[in-house]
Structure formats: C-alpha cells, structure tokens
Write a protein that holds these residues in place. Sequence first.
Motif, short mmCIF file in Angstrom:
data_model
loop_
_atom_site.label_atom_id
_atom_site.label_comp_id
_atom_site.label_asym_id
_atom_site.label_seq_id
_atom_site.Cartn_x
_atom_site.Cartn_y
_atom_site.Cartn_z
N GLU A 120 -10.56 -0.81 -11.05
CA GLU A 120 -10.32 -2.15 -10.51
C GLU A 120 -10.15 -2.12 -8.99
OE1 GLU A 120 -7.48 -3.22 -14.25
OE2 GLU A 120 -7.81 -4.87 -12.82
N ASN A 129 -0.85 -2.23 -7.65
CA ASN A 129 -1.72 -3.36 -7.30
C ASN A 129 -1.95 -3.36 -5.79
OD1 ASN A 129 -1.98 -4.33 -9.92
ND2 ASN A 129 0.01 -5.33 -9.81
N THR A 130 -3.16 -3.71 -5.39
CA THR A 130 -3.53 -3.63 -3.98
C THR A 130 -4.29 -4.88 -3.55
OG1 THR A 130 -3.78 -1.25 -4.23
CG2 THR A 130 -4.82 -2.25 -2.29
N GLN A 183 -6.63 -2.44 -7.31
CA GLN A 183 -5.64 -1.42 -7.62
C GLN A 183 -5.92 -0.18 -6.78
OE1 GLN A 183 -6.06 -0.65 -11.83
NE2 GLN A 183 -4.76 -2.36 -12.45
N ASP A 189 -11.97 -9.03 -10.42
CA ASP A 189 -10.99 -9.57 -11.38
C ASP A 189 -11.42 -10.96 -11.88
OD1 ASP A 189 -8.47 -11.26 -9.35
OD2 ASP A 189 -10.62 -10.93 -8.96
#
Length: 236
Positions: free
Chosen positions: A112, A126-127, A115, A96
């Motif tokens: 991503e 989101n993770t 995510q 990111d």
Amino acid sequence: MPYNNVVVLTGAGISAESGIKTFRDNNGLWENHAVEDVATPEAFRRNPDLVYDFYNQRRRQLLSPDIKANEAHVALAEFERRFTGDFLLVTQNIDDLHERAGSQNVLHMHGELLQSRCCHSQRIVNTLTDVTQSSRCNCCNPAQALRPNIVWFGEMPMFMDEIEKALSKADLFVAIGTSGQVYPAAGFVAQANYYGAHSVEVNLVASDVHSQFKEHYQGNATEAVPAFFNALLKDS
Ligand code: APR
C-alpha cells in the motif's frame, strides 16, 4: 444468485479512469521510470533517494483532490455490501481507492502506497507525507529507517496463504483490469478453474491469460464492472 464464494482480483485498469496511470499502457514506463530503477530492493540499495522520491510523488498524486474512486470501485463495494455469501477483494493496486469506495475485505498483495515499513522491525505505519532517508521509525531504539510498504520485483507478494485458501473455495473468480503479465496474480485464474470456479475477465483488451477465462466482458471498468455486478445482484 448461483454463487456463494466470490473472489475478485483487480489491477491497475480499475483505477485508470480515476486518473492513476497503469504500468504497461504507457510503453512499459512507470511515471517515466523503468521499473528496475525504482521498484526493486537493488534500486533501493543503489539509489534510495530516487526510490523515496518516486513513491513520494505517487503518494502526493493519490492524495490530490482530483483523484477519486470511480464507478467500478463503487460497484464492487456495493456488491460486497449486498452479497450474502463470502466475498474477497484481492488487489494488485497500491492505491486506496477500493477502501475510499467502501470495500471492506481487501487484500493488497503488492502493498500500500499510504503505508511505510520499519527496515528493522518490519512494523507497518500509515504514511500520508513524504518519506526520505532521514525519516525514522518510532518502534526501535535507536530509531531505524523506513521503506515503502510496497512489494518490489523479486519480493514475495503478501497474503498468499489467505488468497490461495479463498481461491480453493471460490465458485466465481473475476479479474478486472489486469494484464495477466505478473505472477503469482496472473496464475489465480488457473487455480480458480482447477477448483471448479466460473472465471470471468473484465478488461479493455484481452489480457495475456484471456483464454483461461470462461467468460469475458470487454470495455471500460466504469461501465463493465457495474453492469456485471449489478446483474449478479439482480439474479439473487
Ligand atoms: N478499464 C478496464 N481495463 C483497463 C482500463 C479501463 N479503463 N485501462 C486499462 N485497462 C487494462 C489494460 O488493458 C491492462 O490489461 O488494465 C490492465 C493494466 O495492465 P498493467 O499496467 O500491466 O497493470 P497490472 O496488470 O495491474 O500490473 C500488475 O505489475 O508492475 C507490476 O506491481 C505492479 O501491480 C502491478 C503488476
């Protein structure tokens, strides 16, 4: 400035100087794993714990305090902020760092790292913490397993319609820090050229599609990217 529609493609090379390993600069191993052991749907079916652990390790590294956006990420975000035309940043990277530098219009065509995706509904969450076989979604009843929201080999990259549309209108295409070995991203320069865009490669060494670019800047991204985009802004 002679350009109104700019499309930028980034690869692992733009994050290398932030301390995130590239894929092919370390004898083809990815954090000491062969890609087919950790980045394919078959690998996930065969050994889910290995795949979960691989991405958990990369997520922890990305979130560690010593990983920061570098001058190349910042130069792109600054250009996007000051450029008056259309700007799209397409990245093959799953980190990111573009967003941390302030980039707004970013498409992560390979997914991503921060995510996960519900294996049943495909809903994205989101993770920021580890994901394991026992992790569960909060969108299904009964709750289902989660997988990394990463495009694995053999899967279709994301946002291809938006990307192709942007390339068909671009008058400048710049590829930064990508080896040009993985399609469809490696084919973007041919599309941009076909539609009449000027094409520029910024890389430490020539990529596999080097000859298809009309202009080349060789060097570290943290030097070459600010130099190129600051000069572009000066032309405006
Ligand atoms: N500055 C500029 N370029 C650099 C730097 C640097 N400091 N360090 C490395 N590079 C360049 C290398 O010369 C190479 O061309 O970055 C590129 C890294 O190539 P790869 O490791 O192949 O990364 P990338 O092109 O992003 O891989 C594409 O392949 O494994 C899959 O899904 C994965 O998104 C990835 C895709």
